[in-house]
Write a protein that holds these residues in place. Structure first.
Motif, PDB file in Angstrom:
ATOM      1  N   HIS A  29     -13.138  -4.629   5.012  1.00  0.00           N
ATOM      2  CA  HIS A  29     -12.170  -3.907   6.019  1.00  0.00           C
ATOM      3  C   HIS A  29     -13.387  -3.350   6.791  1.00  0.00           C
ATOM      4  O   HIS A  29     -14.547  -3.197   6.570  1.00  0.00           O
ATOM      5  N   TYR A  30     -13.082  -2.554   7.805  1.00  0.00           N
ATOM      6  CA  TYR A  30     -13.641  -1.648   8.775  1.00  0.00           C
ATOM      7  C   TYR A  30     -13.001  -0.268   8.851  1.00  0.00           C
ATOM      8  O   TYR A  30     -11.842  -0.285   8.327  1.00  0.00           O
ATOM      9  N   HIS A 142      -9.343  -7.918   5.788  1.00  0.00           N
ATOM     10  CA  HIS A 142      -7.892  -7.529   5.479  1.00  0.00           C
ATOM     11  C   HIS A 142      -6.839  -8.217   6.367  1.00  0.00           C
ATOM     12  O   HIS A 142      -5.655  -8.408   5.944  1.00  0.00           O
ATOM     13  N   CYS A 150      -8.111  -5.175  11.380  1.00  0.00           N
ATOM     14  CA  CYS A 150      -9.304  -5.071  10.547  1.00  0.00           C
ATOM     15  C   CYS A 150      -9.762  -6.410  10.096  1.00  0.00           C
ATOM     16  O   CYS A 150      -8.742  -7.385   9.351  1.00  0.00           O
TER      17      CYS A 150
HETATM   18 ZN   LIG Z   1      -8.601  -2.730   6.199  1.00  0.00          ZN
END
Ligand SMILES: [Zn+2]
Ligand SMILES: [Zn+2]
Length: 312
Positions: A29-30, A142, A150
């Motif tokens: 994720h970010y 994600h 994401c």
């Molecule tokens: Zn995410």
């Protein structure tokens, strides 16, 4: 691996999230918000603020920070919910039960290109979850199976390449992954088993540069001892694997209790049992830190010397 345990960044020691026996793999994720570079001394503040915002989220009703781990741009791995805990960040209960969720402190504005140190930290986090969290080899973002940007195009492209270590750097030796390199390999095994690599080399007839190959049987020299007490033989490092059961763990627990190293527990006091839990590991680490001869590598995994001390 530069690992920051929960209590070291100000979260309760153990996450209340539900148990996860194993996972297909790891989703990256970010942050998805603006994020700018900051000094590492403030990274723990930032991770705390993420946890606070998740706990305040009335829609998701998070019980804890949603991520399994978070990796800052300096390469440190902050323990989130941790291994063997179901994450809350993948989008649904089904997705959360399938993969761990590791978040890079990377923005959709500001810092948007992952620096090498961050990629190295992400590799360390992935290796850790494969080693201690029964994570499989699947890797994704994600956005795989869920409608989101994401983890951003740049990070996602790296994940889809198989998350290569920057510059071909060596994997983190960790607890059980041995670096196949003359010298280091032997040193890592020796540290793990609490015997000197010189003794190990002597008993096994190895000569410099101490090449040891994967799968090679090594004879572990008996710890030099004069004590006459009955010490059950050390069952081997393979008996003590986080999340796994082995009869020797129950014996270990009884010795920890007899020696009074029981401050880490699930709230009901420390009880003997066959499973090697994070509480077991932390109590063993306390033992190791308490003794000069064991404190060189207080990783919480008993070796022959720790075993012997506990039976003394
Ligand atoms: Zn995410
Ligand atoms: Zn940092």
């Amino acid at each position: 691996m530069r690992f920051v345990e929960r209590e070291d960044w100000g979260a309760p020691e153990s996450s209340p999230a539900s148990y996860l026996a194993s996972a297909r793999g790891v989703k990256i994720h970010y942050l998805g918000t603006a994020y700018s570079s900051r000094p590492h001394s403030t990274c723990d503040d930032y991770v705390r603020s993420i946890r606070a915002s998740h706990l305040a989220n009335r829609v998701e009703n998070y019980v804890d920070i949603a991520y399994t781990a978070l990796v800052c741009e300096h390469g440190a791995v902050f323990e989130g919910r941790g291994s063997h805990k179901r994450p809350g960040a993948n989008g649904s209960a089904t997705l959360n039960s399938r993969d761990y969720a590791v978040c890079a402190l990377l923005g959709s504005k500001g810092l948007t290109s992952p620096p090498d140190a961050m990629l190295t930290g992400l590799c360390d986090a992935i290796d850790w979850l494969r080693r201690d969290g029964d994570a499989g080899t699947w890797l994704g973002g994600h956005r795989d199976g869920y409608a989101t940007e994401c983890p951003g195009d740049k990070l996602y492209a790296w994940v889809k390449k198989g998350a290569p270590r920057p510059g071909g750097s060596a994997p983190d030796p960790g607890e059980d992954v041995y670096v196949v390199k003359a010298g280091d390999y032997l040193a890592v095994i020796a540290r793990r088993l609490d015997v000197s690599w010189k003794d190990l080399a002597k008993v096994n007839g190895l000569r410099e540069p101490y090449t040891v190959y994967p799968g090679q049987e090594l004879i572990i020299p008996e710890a030099a001892s004069g004590g006459g007490a009955e010490v059950p033989p050390f069952p081997g490092a393979g008996a003590f694997v986080l999340g796994k059961s082995h009869p020797a763990v129950e014996e270990l627990d009884r010795r920890l209790i007899a020696k009074g190293f029981t401050r880490h527990h699930d709230g009901n006091g420390y009880q003997p049992g066959p499973r090697f839990t994070e509480f077991t590991r932390r109590n063993v680490a306390d033992v190791q830190r308490s003794r000069a001869e064991l404190s060189g590598d207080p990783d919480g995994y008993p070796g022959p010397l720790t075993w012997k001390f506990l039976h003394s």
